[in-house]
Design an enzyme around this catalytic site. Structure first.
Site, PDB file in Angstrom:
ATOM      1  N   TRP C 169       0.858  -1.177   0.125  1.00 57.69           N
ATOM      2  CA  TRP C 169       0.093   0.150   0.061  1.00 57.69           C
ATOM      3  C   TRP C 169       0.923   1.280  -0.084  1.00 57.69           C
ATOM      4  O   TRP C 169       1.774   1.423   1.104  1.00 57.69           O
ATOM      5  CB  TRP C 169      -0.843   0.185   1.260  1.00 57.69           C
ATOM      6  CG  TRP C 169      -2.108  -0.784   1.556  1.00 57.69           C
ATOM      7  CD1 TRP C 169      -3.070  -0.131   1.891  1.00 57.69           C
ATOM      8  CD2 TRP C 169      -2.386  -2.057   1.526  1.00 57.69           C
ATOM      9  NE1 TRP C 169      -4.211  -1.061   1.999  1.00 57.69           N
ATOM     10  CE2 TRP C 169      -3.632  -2.119   1.628  1.00 57.69           C
ATOM     11  CE3 TRP C 169      -1.528  -3.197   1.287  1.00 57.69           C
ATOM     12  CZ2 TRP C 169      -4.256  -3.685   1.733  1.00 57.69           C
ATOM     13  CZ3 TRP C 169      -2.028  -4.324   1.252  1.00 57.69           C
ATOM     14  CH2 TRP C 169      -3.503  -4.738   1.449  1.00 57.69           C
ATOM     15  N   ILE C 203       1.024  -3.545  -6.031  1.00 56.30           N
ATOM     16  CA  ILE C 203       0.999  -2.246  -5.814  1.00 56.30           C
ATOM     17  C   ILE C 203      -0.335  -1.733  -5.608  1.00 56.30           C
ATOM     18  O   ILE C 203      -1.038  -1.811  -6.541  1.00 56.30           O
ATOM     19  CB  ILE C 203       2.018  -1.239  -6.814  1.00 56.30           C
ATOM     20  CG1 ILE C 203       3.365  -1.659  -6.613  1.00 56.30           C
ATOM     21  CG2 ILE C 203       1.796   0.140  -6.311  1.00 56.30           C
ATOM     22  CD1 ILE C 203       4.183  -1.579  -8.009  1.00 56.30           C
ATOM     23  N   LYS C 204      -0.591  -0.965  -4.423  1.00 53.08           N
ATOM     24  CA  LYS C 204      -1.836  -0.355  -4.299  1.00 53.08           C
ATOM     25  C   LYS C 204      -1.701   1.051  -4.003  1.00 53.08           C
ATOM     26  O   LYS C 204      -0.966   1.415  -3.251  1.00 53.08           O
ATOM     27  CB  LYS C 204      -2.772  -1.132  -3.326  1.00 53.08           C
ATOM     28  CG  LYS C 204      -3.851  -0.384  -2.676  1.00 53.08           C
ATOM     29  CD  LYS C 204      -4.485  -0.777  -1.283  1.00 53.08           C
ATOM     30  CE  LYS C 204      -5.751  -0.319  -1.069  1.00 53.08           C
ATOM     31  NZ  LYS C 204      -6.078  -0.450   0.507  1.00 53.08           N
ATOM     32  N   VAL C 205      -2.282   1.728  -4.801  1.00 53.43           N
ATOM     33  CA  VAL C 205      -2.336   3.304  -5.129  1.00 53.43           C
ATOM     34  C   VAL C 205      -3.655   3.818  -4.919  1.00 53.43           C
ATOM     35  O   VAL C 205      -4.576   3.058  -5.442  1.00 53.43           O
ATOM     36  CB  VAL C 205      -1.171   3.935  -5.781  1.00 53.43           C
ATOM     37  CG1 VAL C 205       0.277   3.638  -5.415  1.00 53.43           C
ATOM     38  CG2 VAL C 205      -1.536   3.847  -7.271  1.00 53.43           C
TER      39      VAL C 205
END
Lengths: 313, 313, 313, 313, 313
Positions: C169, C203-205
């Site tokens: 995150w 990937i967390k955005v």
């Protein structure tokens, strides 16, 4: 994906295990054509180690290539594929996520003079290779049996803590057992029970004959006889596995005809065994023949018993 | 520098290895005159440990100096140089970056009474000395074989995690094998396969004879015979190494004439083996002779087979 | 089960990872209704930690029970379920093998005065609970960012060696960023890239706005502008994730209307993002509404864009 | 719950043990119908390992199911239940907190050729399974006795540090002992004393006969004879256990009639032994019969000696 | 001893825990006058550490002696006794097996300048002292909160592996919280939820007031108001503990009148809390008064609510 009631019931037997181990058992039990039934067909390829490459693979040279076995197990819709380190390393990335693998962590060979095996892989290997379980052989009755059980104890404790399942090959041999004794009813039941007592999640034994080998056991079997019928013998082995509360699968043993294998599978099915672990009889056939045989075996475990099996035809 | 398609293909076989190990394999495969061909000639100098210094180096006293071997391997344009700890320590700084080294991490000697080896170096040594690989000997069939395999398992896991390659010398011996059995076709194939199953990246065995040693294996070879030809025998060993998906090199064995060595190399080349690992036959010759012999061998692996070899002339 | 070509392609991006990690990525990518498409919808339930229980669950009190979220994720056919230790422990056995879980191993809360998180679970926890991945939050820009990255480094190395996947995150915040800066295009791209550089597999955005926050970045964006369109902005983030060679998913953020979420999903889909990770917007709705919304989002990622979504209707 | 004066006195004997070990001893001594009396009846189910499943469970097939034994021990109001790893794992969660368990950490089997046992479980297993004690068998007199004692030393030290109690099965056998010698008075006393010297908290031996086996011991027993009476022989064993300052229980041995067992119990009671550890004689009877027998035995230890026991009637 | 259905249900919530931890939870839940009801009254004596000896024990000097507290807890028929290392060491042998103990493994004191605690005991201590659980305090909101949570994470993982239960004291404090905030409804619920997320088996918080402290939480509570009633507030805390699937007990807080305490207990009982953990209010009274008060509290949890409590009379 929800588990079937049957698989939920099986998982409930393993009440002391952590969710990681339960998930790996579920992965094996929900995989392939028998997924969800509580029955399994597993492909083991440790013959190369045990008997050498030519005796194992010359009958079907495509099987020299480790990728062949991954593909066979996947195409046939099996529950899992078991093999030693090198065989798993040679395909684990290509087939990642395609089928649960069982890392065989000890192995013997035909040049050995003792009835023992070498520990040839680790729990760390199983984790880095994405395996669902480790596999370990013990030889109850061997002069090395206690050492083998102690190795199993150590590696099984580590495996369970890391959320892996433990499959135990329990093959009796040693000074008290002649050839007939190794597959005797009392001895197979004993070997299966010992594996259960050692904490195995899945137990692999050979289908028993009707022989009673241990003199001390004869009075018991005289008094509580097991009917002379393959399915009744399987049921006795199942009973020896905690009254049926441990998964038990049966090895096909030496290469034999399709009909003999299917008859064995029918007895396993009828006797309440959890399935077959069939190596040589699968990979030494041509791929089409192997797929047909495995399909026929799966049909047996699905409760479909064709009058004349196609593979045997 | 881009890898050749051949080397890329070879690296693809090692799909479970980390890039560090792949890079070290690439380093060996791209080095020297055979760089990029997928073939290798490697210089191993563990004879001093195995046979003592005089038996090893008296024929060519310059070879008492460890630097000699680094230089021989470099001048000859070989792929790698393999030796025990002391030999590598004695030149690793001077020749840093000049040639990939293989740290032989176990060794026996002529005074030993058991068919075993001592573990004499570590993965830590290999890293501090800049080695590309570790080398480890097993004796399949020996009464100590399971212990040796367990030592290999431990050190190989550590080596792979550190990005090193693992070269396994697989030399069968033990109570079930007479002298002829140690180089029998079935036994060499078995030894090579066992090394592959143990996770070796590069396998070193002796060129097999046509003998079949294990009674249990005879029916297989009767049914699936290997043609009585050195190249066909090599091809069988290659097949036993995961259907050709593991690198396999052949030792030259006892000192012999150049022509015999080149004939062996031609068989290895034709049979699809990945090359020669030649010690005594190189360093016991004078340097000019050795360089000529190695050049001739390299020419064989380059597919150039002069009518009459210069070294043999 | 064979992987789809799309999933095989995605796994090929992670070429330095071991087969265990690849298998766990495959498990996530092959799960649920989007299984095999390379797109994902993931349910994260770390809101209780971040915002407190009432703010998280009072809108839909059934969600106080940890089992609710497992069931929601499974019924909706999502790819994975992510939560902190206690939430996973409360259902990991019941739902073993039903859906891949991501153990969120660090967490902050609304009472924190520093922009940091506590490490609240371990790789050992992830293994014993059968998780497919660990999740870790970094705050690029925070005064604590380097400490967080160092914690990630340590736990990610351990996770990868054990065959787990690593989900990061990446939420920019800190003295150089005002509220608008935290979701600015340049900053989101930067945060995603930093996560990729730290070795994240997924990937967390947050979806970026069109704002350019960093003065130093403005000339670049002036020269190479990103079109003022949600899908183009997503495509820019995807590009920042190694030219599209890392999986990137976008969080839904604050509770909002279904139409807004679906518009976001359409932009993510069109821009080449790999999916949505949607917490509050799923579990704060009633279960039927949540299932409808998630079905509509999945339809978007399947390339089906109904004129008027049912959830929004 | 306050301990009875008797139990407080017993705990005072174990003055070098930590409170954890004392608490576990107290747990065993305060449990069941004999709770607080200082007497115990314990159910051991390691027969499956020692004699095989059919010889153990065929007489009462319900006993194949590991849950049966937990239930039998609980319903009968016993003090503890002892079994190998797999048997405990199969019920430890279901019966958590219901009865103290003793994890039998070594085991032999009927196929063994040496008088030794394999270590098959660890202190870590005992802790994760919530056991109160570990159980360990030694064979004083066996050629393997020193190895067994050294294994005990290692595991007992670890167990005591973790607050577990240590129960030692001390069964003499080996080249100096014929069948009669194994249960001879001097030998039983010796075996019990050795267990006490090895640091056992609870000692399990067989009830002795009046035979004196060791030539060297005969003059002593001639001079200080033990009256030819079962209770006096028990008293001699109790004396050998640090003058009665260690708990000692007696195994029932082979299946026999209820009256014989009760006579044995009366002798143990009268001789000051701490109770019976009765396996086959309990679980090979039907459950109602077993419950009646155990109730009668408990009545003996409660000092109630019915003229004619119900079980024997 | 069979568990009650209520206790079995409670244990089922802890599905990821091993049987050892379940057994220790069962031990606490089955102990004392409330044994089997799912309700608990626990005596904690960490006041000496927190406030100093005189402030803690001068009102009832008998309480300076650590044995006093063991006896009070046992005589009153409580479920467990919690204290720091020295207090447990001073009585663990005398009272071994009499009452489950909770080893408080971190502690603060009145001389501290930071809102933190020192870790003052280990899992090893808990095992050697025979404790059923460890106790750990976190201060959500404190500037040290993340460090405290990380310490908890480490020690809780170790405790769970060793079969111990984990009790978390969750006491909010720190720069964002004024005095009223520390017991505000939203903050107490948050603190309880955080403890659950960190993997606590038993959660200890203070009974909440009706205050809502966090501005961000106000809209939620406006929309989903909690009725202005002590029992409804307790019910909200219970809900925050995984919808009632974690045990939660409430501290008595500052010394107060018996009627106030009983009113609190009635609210906890009615609101579905699992009980009281009452220190100062017990041990600062004379023993007869304390026993009367605790008996009255127990009566409340047994569902017996006398019109006028005896202690208050």
């Amino acid at each position: 994906m929800l588990l079937t009631p049957k698989v939920r019931e099986i998982l409930s037997w393993y009440e002391s295990d952590n969710p990681g181990t339960k998930a790996n058992l579920a992965r094996i039990l929900m995989q392939g054509k028998l997924g969800g039934t509580g029955r399994m067909v597993i492909l083991p390829v440790d013959q190369g180690f045990e008997h050498g490459p030519a005796r194992s693979f010359a009958p079907n040279p495509a099987a020299y290539d480790p990728r062949y076995h991954f593909e066979l197990a996947i195409e046939a819709g099996l529950n899992a594929y078991a093999a030693p380190l090198g065989m798993i390393e040679a395909g684990a990335a290509t087939y990642a996520g395609c089928i649960p693998t069982i890392l065989k962590v000890n192995s013997s060979n035909s040049l050995a003079t003792s009835k023992d095996q070498a520990v040839t892989a680790t729990v760390g290997d199983a984790l880095r290779l994405g395996c669902a379980a480790i596999g370990f052989t013990i030889y109850p009755g061997s002069e090395e049996q206690f050492g083998m059980m102690e190795e199993l104890r150590e590696i099984a404790e580590e495996a369970k803590a890391a959320g892996l399942a433990v499959v135990v090959w329990s093959y009796p041999r040693g000074p008290m057992l002649d050839k007939a004794g190794e597959t005797a009813l009392d001895i197979c039941a004993y070997a299966a029970h010992v594996a259960a007592l050692l904490g195995a999640h899945i137990i692999k034994v050979k289908p028993p004959t009707g022989v009673i080998s241990l003199a001390a056991a004869k009075p018991t079997y005289d008094k509580s006889p097991v009917e002379d019928d393959a399915a009744r013998r399987i049921a006795h082995i199942v009973q020896a596995c905690f009254g049926g509360r441990r998964l038990v699968v049966f090895s096909g043993g030496e290469a034999k005809g399709a009909e003999a294998l299917l008859a064995e599978a029918r007895a396993i099915h009828e006797g309440g065994g959890n399935g077959s672990i069939v190596g040589r009889n699968a990979f030494q056939r041509s791929k089409p023949d192997a797929l047909q045989l495995l399909a026929d075996m799966i049909a047996v475990y699905q409760g479909q018993a064709p009058a004349v099996t196609k593979a045997a035809a």
